[in-house]
Design an enzyme around this catalytic site. Sequence first.
Site, PDB file in Angstrom:
ATOM      1  N   LYS A  81     -11.105  49.654 -10.444  1.00 29.62           N
ATOM      2  CA  LYS A  81     -10.564  48.437 -11.062  1.00 29.62           C
ATOM      3  C   LYS A  81     -11.558  47.781 -12.025  1.00 29.62           C
ATOM      4  O   LYS A  81     -11.170  46.952 -12.833  1.00 29.62           O
ATOM      5  CB  LYS A  81     -10.104  47.436 -10.001  1.00 29.62           C
ATOM      6  CG  LYS A  81     -11.186  46.809  -9.159  1.00 29.62           C
ATOM      7  CD  LYS A  81     -10.575  45.906  -8.093  1.00 29.62           C
ATOM      8  CE  LYS A  81     -11.614  45.348  -7.140  1.00 29.62           C
ATOM      9  NZ  LYS A  81     -12.512  44.374  -7.746  1.00 29.62           N
ATOM     10  N   ASP A  82     -12.855  48.161 -11.944  1.00 23.70           N
ATOM     11  CA  ASP A  82     -13.859  47.609 -12.862  1.00 23.70           C
ATOM     12  C   ASP A  82     -13.924  48.359 -14.184  1.00 23.70           C
ATOM     13  O   ASP A  82     -14.576  47.898 -15.131  1.00 23.70           O
ATOM     14  CB  ASP A  82     -15.257  47.651 -12.222  1.00 23.70           C
ATOM     15  CG  ASP A  82     -15.380  46.736 -11.012  1.00 23.70           C
ATOM     16  OD1 ASP A  82     -14.617  45.749 -10.929  1.00 23.70           O
ATOM     17  OD2 ASP A  82     -16.221  47.020 -10.143  1.00 23.70           O
ATOM     18  N   ARG A 129      -6.013  36.563 -11.189  1.00 24.40           N
ATOM     19  CA  ARG A 129      -4.804  37.247 -10.682  1.00 24.40           C
ATOM     20  C   ARG A 129      -4.425  36.726  -9.299  1.00 24.40           C
ATOM     21  O   ARG A 129      -3.246  36.462  -9.011  1.00 24.40           O
ATOM     22  CB  ARG A 129      -5.087  38.758 -10.614  1.00 24.40           C
ATOM     23  CG  ARG A 129      -4.068  39.560  -9.818  1.00 24.40           C
ATOM     24  CD  ARG A 129      -4.558  40.985  -9.596  1.00 24.40           C
ATOM     25  NE  ARG A 129      -5.760  41.057  -8.789  1.00 24.40           N
ATOM     26  CZ  ARG A 129      -5.774  41.002  -7.454  1.00 24.40           C
ATOM     27  NH1 ARG A 129      -4.650  40.858  -6.781  1.00 24.40           N
ATOM     28  NH2 ARG A 129      -6.913  41.082  -6.788  1.00 24.40           N
ATOM     29  N   ARG A 130      -5.407  36.617  -8.413  1.00 25.66           N
ATOM     30  CA  ARG A 130      -5.123  36.131  -7.058  1.00 25.66           C
ATOM     31  C   ARG A 130      -4.705  34.670  -7.083  1.00 25.66           C
ATOM     32  O   ARG A 130      -3.773  34.260  -6.390  1.00 25.66           O
ATOM     33  CB  ARG A 130      -6.359  36.316  -6.169  1.00 25.66           C
ATOM     34  CG  ARG A 130      -6.637  37.771  -5.805  1.00 25.66           C
ATOM     35  CD  ARG A 130      -7.979  37.919  -5.111  1.00 25.66           C
ATOM     36  NE  ARG A 130      -8.197  39.283  -4.616  1.00 25.66           N
ATOM     37  CZ  ARG A 130      -9.389  39.824  -4.441  1.00 25.66           C
ATOM     38  NH1 ARG A 130     -10.487  39.119  -4.734  1.00 25.66           N
ATOM     39  NH2 ARG A 130      -9.513  41.055  -3.980  1.00 25.66           N
ATOM     40  N   ARG A 151     -17.952  33.280  -6.640  1.00 28.59           N
ATOM     41  CA  ARG A 151     -18.529  34.586  -6.926  1.00 28.59           C
ATOM     42  C   ARG A 151     -19.362  35.000  -5.733  1.00 28.59           C
ATOM     43  O   ARG A 151     -19.559  34.241  -4.807  1.00 28.59           O
ATOM     44  CB  ARG A 151     -19.433  34.523  -8.165  1.00 28.59           C
ATOM     45  CG  ARG A 151     -18.701  34.435  -9.474  1.00 28.59           C
ATOM     46  CD  ARG A 151     -18.784  35.625 -10.409  1.00 28.59           C
ATOM     47  NE  ARG A 151     -19.453  36.818 -10.009  1.00 28.59           N
ATOM     48  CZ  ARG A 151     -20.361  37.442 -10.729  1.00 28.59           C
ATOM     49  NH1 ARG A 151     -20.772  36.935 -11.868  1.00 28.59           N
ATOM     50  NH2 ARG A 151     -20.886  38.562 -10.335  1.00 28.59           N
ATOM     51  N   GLY A 152     -19.917  36.201  -5.792  1.00 26.41           N
ATOM     52  CA  GLY A 152     -20.838  36.627  -4.748  1.00 26.41           C
ATOM     53  C   GLY A 152     -20.335  37.828  -3.981  1.00 26.41           C
ATOM     54  O   GLY A 152     -19.187  38.249  -4.111  1.00 26.41           O
ATOM     55  N   ASN A 153     -21.232  38.386  -3.160  1.00 23.53           N
ATOM     56  CA  ASN A 153     -20.870  39.555  -2.365  1.00 23.53           C
ATOM     57  C   ASN A 153     -20.065  39.133  -1.137  1.00 23.53           C
ATOM     58  O   ASN A 153     -19.766  37.948  -0.936  1.00 23.53           O
ATOM     59  CB  ASN A 153     -22.132  40.340  -1.971  1.00 23.53           C
ATOM     60  CG  ASN A 153     -23.112  39.495  -1.160  1.00 23.53           C
ATOM     61  OD1 ASN A 153     -22.721  38.556  -0.470  1.00 23.53           O
ATOM     62  ND2 ASN A 153     -24.389  39.826  -1.234  1.00 23.53           N
ATOM     63  N   VAL A 154     -19.706  40.114  -0.322  1.00 27.13           N
ATOM     64  CA  VAL A 154     -18.859  39.844   0.851  1.00 27.13           C
ATOM     65  C   VAL A 154     -19.505  38.818   1.774  1.00 27.13           C
ATOM     66  O   VAL A 154     -18.852  37.870   2.236  1.00 27.13           O
ATOM     67  CB  VAL A 154     -18.568  41.157   1.615  1.00 27.13           C
ATOM     68  CG1 VAL A 154     -17.911  40.867   2.962  1.00 27.13           C
ATOM     69  CG2 VAL A 154     -17.668  42.063   0.777  1.00 27.13           C
ATOM     70  N   THR A 156     -21.676  36.468   1.095  1.00 26.40           N
ATOM     71  CA  THR A 156     -21.650  35.142   0.469  1.00 26.40           C
ATOM     72  C   THR A 156     -20.272  34.515   0.588  1.00 26.40           C
ATOM     73  O   THR A 156     -20.125  33.344   0.951  1.00 26.40           O
ATOM     74  CB  THR A 156     -22.052  35.242  -1.019  1.00 26.40           C
ATOM     75  OG1 THR A 156     -23.356  35.810  -1.108  1.00 26.40           O
ATOM     76  CG2 THR A 156     -22.043  33.882  -1.689  1.00 26.40           C
ATOM     77  N   ARG A 157     -19.256  35.308   0.291  1.00 28.64           N
ATOM     78  CA  ARG A 157     -17.885  34.770   0.282  1.00 28.64           C
ATOM     79  C   ARG A 157     -17.429  34.379   1.686  1.00 28.64           C
ATOM     80  O   ARG A 157     -16.882  33.295   1.883  1.00 28.64           O
ATOM     81  CB  ARG A 157     -16.935  35.797  -0.344  1.00 28.64           C
ATOM     82  CG  ARG A 157     -17.220  36.000  -1.827  1.00 28.64           C
ATOM     83  CD  ARG A 157     -16.299  37.021  -2.460  1.00 28.64           C
ATOM     84  NE  ARG A 157     -16.746  37.321  -3.817  1.00 28.64           N
ATOM     85  CZ  ARG A 157     -15.948  37.494  -4.858  1.00 28.64           C
ATOM     86  NH1 ARG A 157     -14.649  37.401  -4.707  1.00 28.64           N
ATOM     87  NH2 ARG A 157     -16.435  37.759  -6.050  1.00 28.64           N
ATOM     88  N   CYS A 244      -9.970  43.439 -17.250  1.00 23.34           N
ATOM     89  CA  CYS A 244      -9.821  43.483 -15.795  1.00 23.34           C
ATOM     90  C   CYS A 244     -10.058  42.124 -15.134  1.00 23.34           C
ATOM     91  O   CYS A 244      -9.919  41.997 -13.921  1.00 23.34           O
ATOM     92  CB  CYS A 244     -10.710  44.564 -15.168  1.00 23.34           C
ATOM     93  SG  CYS A 244     -12.446  44.422 -15.576  1.00 23.34           S
TER      94      CYS A 244
END
Length: 319
Positions: A81-82, A129-130, A151-154, A156-157, A244
């Site tokens: 998707k990137d 999109r979400r 933003r951020g990795n898993v 962080t989120r 994207c």
Amino acid sequence: MSEKALRLGTRRSKLAMAQSGQVAEAVRRVTGRPVELVEITTYGDVSREALAQIGGTGVFVTALRDALLGGEVDFAVHSLKDLPTAQPEELALAAVPVREDPRDVIVARDALKFTDLPRGARIGTGAPRRMAQLNAYARAHGLDIETVPIRGNVDTRIGYVRDGELDAVVLAAAGLNRIGRIDEVTDFLSVDTVLPAPGQGALAIECPAGNAELIAALGALDDPFTRAAVTAERSLLAALEAGCSAPVGALADLLADGHIVKQMRLRGVVGTTDGTRMVQLSTTGPVPQTHDQAWALGRELATEMLSQGAAGLMGERAQ
């Protein structure tokens, strides 16, 4: 092929390392050669700006492609998707392995499901999109939510939820599966509620177009149904001239009669991030047997969506 180790270029994130490690193991099996991971930092990894602000398209990909073209690595693994929808002539998309679960998921406080979140619930996501689809669903079903850009990795989120800053965050099921954290999901979002990003859940294995031997070897990991599906989804994205990071969702799935796959259905959605205006359509046709047939399916649906005003819902159309 000689026994010299193949160099696999990967982003440094925990998720990228996990999925590249899985591909490396598969490549070792099919080639009999050792594979070493070469960690590469991309602009998307170091920038703290919102993806939509830094362009989205290619921010996680360009540095990996530069390493391929510069001979620093032999092949690279991307989250499909990137990838920008235009494929450079110098590089080959050698394999698209079997797709993981393409759905989006919720990780919420108190193990809540999306529809059980309290009034005014704050839901974090970095994807327009979400935001568009969650807000549209909430509006249609009398829910009161606020989507918050993050933003951020898993870690962080999910940390925003654990720390009480947010009531929930939206993540991709595939990523959580690949890093062994799917048990933290509190709700799987049906694709009827939120269509995923084009190519979500799929990986792309890329190598120099001139290396026919490596292309053939990596081709053993290719799944033709996944490739046809993501090609149709990415064609839709390309025909909408959207990057994207645009609020575009798409999913191609196979429709079977018993055990016989008969057709492919492609669904697409474009909406304003506040969810007030949406264009959502689908088309069904024979399962594409070639790249051109899959590409045509996406273009056909995009043309219909544009005729219903999709272009005006995307803000700045990517050039």
